[in-house]
Design a protein around this motif. Structure first.
Motif, short mmCIF file in Angstrom:
data_model
loop_
_atom_site.label_atom_id
_atom_site.label_comp_id
_atom_site.label_asym_id
_atom_site.label_seq_id
_atom_site.Cartn_x
_atom_site.Cartn_y
_atom_site.Cartn_z
N LYS A 630 0.84 -1.21 0.00
CA LYS A 630 0.00 0.00 0.00
C LYS A 630 0.87 1.25 0.00
O LYS A 630 0.68 2.16 -0.80
N SER A 631 1.81 1.28 0.93
CA SER A 631 2.65 2.48 1.04
C SER A 631 3.43 2.71 -0.25
O SER A 631 3.57 3.83 -0.74
N THR A 632 3.95 1.62 -0.79
CA THR A 632 4.71 1.71 -2.04
C THR A 632 3.83 2.30 -3.14
O THR A 632 4.25 3.20 -3.87
N SER A 670 2.73 5.87 13.76
CA SER A 670 3.29 4.57 14.09
C SER A 670 4.33 4.15 13.06
O SER A 670 5.15 3.30 13.32
N ASP A 671 4.28 4.75 11.89
CA ASP A 671 5.25 4.39 10.87
C ASP A 671 6.51 5.23 10.93
O ASP A 671 7.44 5.01 10.20
N GLU A 672 6.53 6.20 11.80
CA GLU A 672 7.70 7.07 11.81
C GLU A 672 8.03 7.46 13.24
O GLU A 672 7.57 8.47 13.75
N LEU A 702 -1.93 10.01 2.04
CA LEU A 702 -2.01 9.78 3.48
C LEU A 702 -1.74 8.30 3.75
O LEU A 702 -2.39 7.44 3.17
N ASP A 703 -0.78 8.04 4.62
CA ASP A 703 -0.42 6.66 4.88
C ASP A 703 -0.70 6.34 6.34
O ASP A 703 0.02 6.79 7.23
N GLU A 704 -1.78 5.61 6.57
CA GLU A 704 -2.10 5.17 7.93
C GLU A 704 -2.27 6.32 8.90
O GLU A 704 -1.84 6.24 10.04
N ILE A 705 -2.89 7.39 8.44
CA ILE A 705 -3.12 8.50 9.35
C ILE A 705 -4.16 8.08 10.39
O ILE A 705 -5.15 7.44 10.08
MG LIG Z 1 2.66 0.84 4.78
#
Ligand SMILES: [Mg+2]
Ligand SMILES: Nc1ncnc2c1ncn2[C@@H]1O[C@H](COP(=O)(O)OP(=O)(O)OP(=O)(O)O)[C@@H](O)[C@H]1O
Length: 872
Positions: A630-632, A670-672, A702-705
């Protein structure tokens, strides 16, 4: 060498020290640079230099030093450690000095004012930035501030007016080496979280009227309006630029002729990318280790020259927003893509070109040596062929660029007829002016050479005359020419030999004749050296007079290099030319992540489509298992857009991009985790920024906001954000989320579409297909991923139980009490052993094997089979 108290040299030292503030003073004494007092102690501490003290009295003076030719080496170390360094040189030849040699601080070297090649990274700009806040006592986010920046090594000089709240974005974009700040401005107090050096300057140096006067005087113009400045609205920018100029004049103590214009930087002309987005998209550095390798630029950069590499970084810092200019760049890249021979020949030429911008920086600051000038000549040699290649080009940009190439033929011829091909970097030892270019120089050289021949002959004659076979003529700097005779031949010494020096086994002598010739040779050598220096000086002056056309040419070379490099990349990686228009559409067919695509074996990266905006729903929600891609996927969409707007082709089968005004990329807290602040707070501040500044022309990733807080808080925030983006903003948005509940929004909001990343479930395992398909995912597969990562099986099994139970209890909104203690299944082991890394299938088979019922042959076969499995 020590300095006696109250001596003239001590006074020189004190005077020099007084002019250079807190800088460490390197004081030239003979062949050494010396540091004294506090500076010596500092150098001892941070560089491990040996600190001595000659004066052993009550007040010993600590001192340390290094040979003069190691200056660059020591400067590099001190600057890297954050010091400012003043260099005090001997400004007259010692032999001409009456009394003590004249010394002056010739420059103050700081992180943002480097010009020496050895101190600069060829691939990165080295910017000095100045920030002017009109009212620093009352910092107001909406106040207009001025920011100016320059690169002393190339002469680039720009400024602009910004809102105070955008200062950090600007600084992140510029990535300065040093920032000048009013001493009463607390915007970036020293010891801040950034890597750049902060230098506080007196606030009166930021006066816009005075700045205007100084700038006009420097550029030799009546008014700045001719350069596109508005004296009213641009006053803060001009004040900041004035402070830059004053600082350079103070530290460089030399001409700054290559700062030829102050170029206004206007917002709205470029694609805005804020600091968080820049970091999260890894445009120039990776997020984790701030490395260039692995960033977008590391893939895009196929340039042949460092000028090209730096310009590419500049383009990436400020992609275009003007359709026409973007299309012009695409057309130029396209012409290089189509014309393989053109591209290859141009790139071959560029490989042989030197860093003209930085060479000119050294010419303008009076620091260019013979080799620098020769390299300018070498670069000029390539221009006629380059012009010839580009002249027939169809693309407007390439045609215009070649038209701007100034061949500077006269200068070129002059350089190549004057300087030797093997010329040394410095003027001090001579040997750089060609034979045959100056009559007097040739004569002097002849004389010096002739003198040397004479000496050889003289030696032979004397051997003959005295019968001393080992007699030889030698030379030292201190004693000059001498005759050396070993002690065994002492009795054969004739009377006209005059003793000069006694060694252990030999004596040294001179004769009148030898003295005469010595003075002839030495003075010829000396005069030749002076003459060489004069000739070089006039060549350097002539080069300086060509500064303007040469700088224009350097700019052209950098642009041609970037365009040809982008074409090279497009061919290598099979990119296409994106279709650009003023629509709000974003349609990409078979798009790929530029960095992962380049790093993966050919054909293994799974391409994906996207269509948001225009005729499609603007907001895409992407759900799917962990590790699915997803992020990619969402990042690749942003990267493709940025690439298109700098003028590059893009990794896709087809792309249609309606011009984007701002790109935002946010990664959930959580990702950073590496940034030290409350990560959720940071996430929300950054999200607030988007909601407050995005327009319907923006692109939002937006990634996992919302993931950084409790499930229901996070879900609710994410939900509300999507609604707001949908109702109020209408920007093209890709939102990767774990909250499957959000996918219900597709039904209620006409602008929302659901996508998910396909996986194949297989037994208990999953296979990641990395393919984006319509619809929403129903599961996270987080536990599977945990298992893949080597979480002990007992833990993942237990997690599965808990999950099943939670799902069957249908724990949803407000279900916290139910989560507290899901029951354990009967035989789940409670204790984990330290070495339980998850059970290998072979171990499980071994556990199940009934040994009693196995024949020795079967056992051997099984053993072989399991060994094979274990090796896989
Ligand atoms: Mg991701
Ligand atoms: N299209 C693709 N083709 C090939 N490999 C891919 C593709 N997309 C992602 N990958 C690989 O899968 C890995 C995981 O991708 P990514 O981080 O985007 O997953 P994710 O869905 O965001 O996971 P999480 O939910 O844990 O954040 C990447 O490191 C990459 O190596």
């Amino acid at each position: 060498m020590s300095i006696a108290a109250n001596s003239p040299m001590q006074r020189q030292y004190d005077e020099a020290k007084a002019t250079c503030g807190d800088a460490i003073l390197l004081f030239r004494v003979g062949d050494f640079y010396e540091v004294f007092h506090e500076d010596a102690l500092t150098c001892g501490r941070v560089l491990g230099m040996t600190v001595t003290s000659r004066d052993k009295g009550d007040n010993p003076t600590p001192m340390a030093g290094f040979p003069y030719h190691q200056l660059e080496n020591y400067l590099a170390k001190l600057i890297k450690l954050g010091f400012r360094v003043a260099v005090c040189d001997q400004v007259e030849e010692a032999r001409f000095a009456k009394g003590v040699v004249k010394r002056e601080v010739t420059r103050i070297v700081t992180a943002g004012t480097l010009t020496d090649d050895g101190l600069l990274d060829p691939l990165e700009p080295n910017l000095l930035v100045s920030v002017f806040t009109p009212n620093p006592g009352k910092p107001d986010a909406e106040a207009f501030i001025g920011v100016a920046w320059t690169e002393l090594s190339t002469g680039r000089f720009e400024a602009g007016v910004f809102l105070r709240k955008h200062l950090h974005d600007e600084l992140a974009r510029l990535d300065p080496a040093e920032v000048l700040l009013r001493d009463d401005d607390s915007a970036l107090s020293p010891g801040n979280q950034y890597s750049w050096a902060v230098t506080l300057r007196p606030s009166w140096q930021f006066n816009s009227d005075e700045a205007r006067r100084q700038l006009c005087q420097h550029f030799k113009v009546q008014s700045l309006e001719g350069m596109g400045w508005d004296l009213q609205t641009d006053a803060p920018a001009i004040a900041a630029a004035g402070a830059v100029l004053a600082y350079l004049q103070e530290t460089q103590k030399t001409t700054l002729t290559h700062l030829q214009r102050l170029i206004p930087s206007r917002q709205g002309l470029t694609l805005e990318i804020d600091a968080a987005t820049r970091r999260s998209l890894e445009l120039t550095h990776t997020m984790r280790d701030r490395e260039r390798a692995g960033s977008l630029i590391s893939v895009l950069d196929q340039t042949c020259t460092s000028m090209g590499a730096r310009l590419l970084a500049h383009w990436l810092a400020a992609p275009l927003r003007e359709l026409k200019r973007i299309q012009q760049r695409h057309a130029a890249v396209g012409e290089f893509v189509e014309g393989t021979r053109l591209r290859n020949t141009v790139r071959e030429l560029l490989v042989g070109i030197f860093d003209l911008q930085r060479l000119l920086g050294r010419v303008a600051t009076g620091r260019a040596g013979p080799r620098d000038i020769l390299q300018i000549g070498g670069t000029l040699s390539k221009l006629p062929r380059l012009k010839e290649l580009l002249e027939p080009c169809n693309s407007q940009l390439l045609y215009d660029l070649q038209a701007e190439l100034e061949l500077c033929k006269d200068l070129h011829d002059r350089i190549l007829t004057t300087l030797r091909d093997d010329c040394p970097p410095h003027t001090r030892d001579g040997g750089y002016i060609k034979d045959g270019c100056h009559i007097e120089l040739d004569e002097l050289r002849q004389l010096a050479r002739g003198g040397k021949q004479w000496i050889a002959q003289y030696q032979a004659e004397l051997i003959e005359q005295t019968g001393i076979s080992s007699l030889r003529v030698g030379y030292t700097k201190v004693f000059g020419y001498y005759l050396e005779v070993t002690n065994t031949h002492r009795d054969k010494i004739p009377a006209f030999f005059e003793r000069k020096q006694t060694l252990k086994n030999a004596e040294r002598y001179v004769t009148d004749e030898l003295k005469q010739y010595e003075s002839k040779v030495l003075s010829a050598d000396e005069r030749a050296l002076e003459l060489e220096q004069d000739i070089f000086q006039s060549l350097r002056n002539e080069t300086t007079s060509f500064l303007e056309p040469l700088m224009k040419t350097a700019n052209v070379l950098a642009q041609v290099d970037v365009l040809a490099g982008l074409a090279e990349l497009a061919v290598k990686q099979h990119y296409v030319r994106p279709e650009m228009d003023e629509s709000h559409a974003l349609e990409i067919t078979e798009g790929r992540h530029p960095v992962l695509d380049a790093a993966s074996p050919k054909g293994t990266f799974v391409p994906n489509d996207v269509s948001v905006g225009g005729n499609h729903r603007a907001i895409a929600l992407i759900t799917g298992p962990n590790m699915a891609g997803k992020s990619t996927y969402i990042r690749q969409v942003a990267l493709i857009t940025v690439m298109a707007q700098i003028g590059s082709f893009v990794p896709a089968a087809r792309a249609r991009i309606g011009l984007v005004d701002r790109v935002f990329a946010r990664v959930g807290a959580s990702d950073e985790l590496s940034r030290g602040q409350s990560t959720f707070m940071v996430e929300m501040v950054e999200t607030a920024r988007i909601l407050n500044t995005a327009t319907d022309r923006s692109l939002i990733i937006l990634d996992e906001i919302g993931r950084g807080t409790s499930t229901y808080d996070g879900l609710s925030i994410a939900w509300a954000i999507v609604e707001y983006l949908h109702d109020k903003i209408g920007a093209r948005t890709l939102f990767a989320t774990h909250y499957h509940e959000l996918t219900q929004l597709e039904k209620s909001l006409p602008g929302v579409q659901n996508w998910n990343v396909a996986v194949k479930e297989w037994d208990d395992a999953i296979v990641f297909l990395h393919r984006i398909v319509h619809g929403s995912a129903d599961r996270s597969y987080g536990i599977h991923v945990a298992q893949l990562a080597g979480i002990p099986k007992t833990v993942s099994q237990r997690a599965k139980e808990i999950l099943e139970q939670l799902e069957s209890d249908h724990v949803n909104h407000r279900g916290d009490s139910k989560i507290t203690h899901p029951k354990r299944k009967k035989d789940s082991p409670v204790q984990l052993t330290l070495f339980d890394f998850g059970t290998h299938p072979v171990i499980e088979k071994l556990q199940r094997l009934n040994v009693q019922a196995t024949t020795p042959i079967e056992a051997l076969q099984l053993l072989g089979q399991w060994q094979k499995e274990a090796m896989e």
